[in-house]
Write a protein that holds these residues in place. Structure first.
Motif, mmCIF file in Angstrom:
data_model
loop_
_atom_site.group_PDB
_atom_site.id
_atom_site.type_symbol
_atom_site.label_atom_id
_atom_site.label_comp_id
_atom_site.label_asym_id
_atom_site.label_seq_id
_atom_site.Cartn_x
_atom_site.Cartn_y
_atom_site.Cartn_z
ATOM 1 N N THR A 38 34.455 26.526 40.953
ATOM 2 C CA THR A 38 35.268 27.812 41.702
ATOM 3 C C THR A 38 37.030 27.297 41.895
ATOM 4 N N ALA A 39 37.620 26.262 41.446
ATOM 5 C CA ALA A 39 39.446 26.717 41.556
ATOM 6 C C ALA A 39 39.555 27.269 40.413
ATOM 7 N N GLU A 40 39.001 27.668 39.364
ATOM 8 C CA GLU A 40 39.733 28.299 37.833
ATOM 9 C C GLU A 40 39.402 29.544 38.626
ATOM 10 N N THR A 41 38.531 30.418 39.398
ATOM 11 C CA THR A 41 38.319 31.757 39.463
ATOM 12 C C THR A 41 39.246 32.134 40.741
ATOM 13 N N PRO A 42 39.950 33.484 40.593
ATOM 14 C CA PRO A 42 40.904 33.770 41.509
ATOM 15 C C PRO A 42 39.870 34.592 42.539
ATOM 16 N N ALA A 43 40.787 34.302 43.913
ATOM 17 C CA ALA A 43 40.129 34.976 45.076
ATOM 18 C C ALA A 43 39.702 36.195 45.167
ATOM 19 N N PRO A 44 38.870 37.144 45.191
ATOM 20 C CA PRO A 44 39.144 38.317 44.847
ATOM 21 C C PRO A 44 40.097 39.581 45.789
ATOM 22 N N GLU A 45 40.614 40.288 45.583
ATOM 23 C CA GLU A 45 41.574 41.585 46.750
ATOM 24 C C GLU A 45 40.629 41.963 47.397
ATOM 25 N N ILE A 46 41.302 42.314 48.559
ATOM 26 C CA ILE A 46 40.128 42.408 49.639
ATOM 27 C C ILE A 46 41.045 43.901 50.453
ATOM 28 N N THR A 47 40.137 45.212 49.522
ATOM 29 C CA THR A 47 40.697 46.959 49.896
ATOM 30 C C THR A 47 40.193 47.691 50.907
#
Length: 102
Positions: free
Chosen positions: A85-94
């Motif tokens: 979880t720490a290495e994967t960036p959070a997805p941007e919410i559009t």
């Protein structure tokens, strides 16, 4: 409960058998210890033309990485049970585009 009368000779016989058994066990432990100690002191056998273990142990491909310095925050992810979880960036919410009223 009454105790049975014991014969002094049978008591001495039991003591002799017990001490003999104890001496036998101690002797076997001593022999096993001597065998394992002498096996540890022998020089390793190296076959003619074989690789030398001290040279092979020091060979690297030139890139040395220190994996011990990296923090290990997620042991379950390292085992492959859960995703990292720490290495994967959070997805941007559009948000969906809102149509303009006409």
């Amino acid at each position: 409960m009454k105790s049975l009368p014991t014969d002094p000779q049978s008591s001495m016989q039991r003591v002799r058998v017990g001490l003999t058994g104890l001496a036998t066990v101690l002797l076997l432990i001593g022999v096993a210890s001597a065998i394992f100690t002498s096996a540890d002191n022998e020089e390793p056998v190296v076959a003619e033309g074989a690789s030398k273990p001290d040279v092979v142990a020091n060979m690297t491909d030139g890139v040395v990485t220190n994996t011990a310095a990296a923090p290990k925050d997620e042991p379950i992810a390292e085992l492959g049970i859960a995703p990292r979880t720490a290495e994967t960036p959070a997805p941007e919410i559009t948000p969906y585009p809102i149509p303009e009223p006409k």
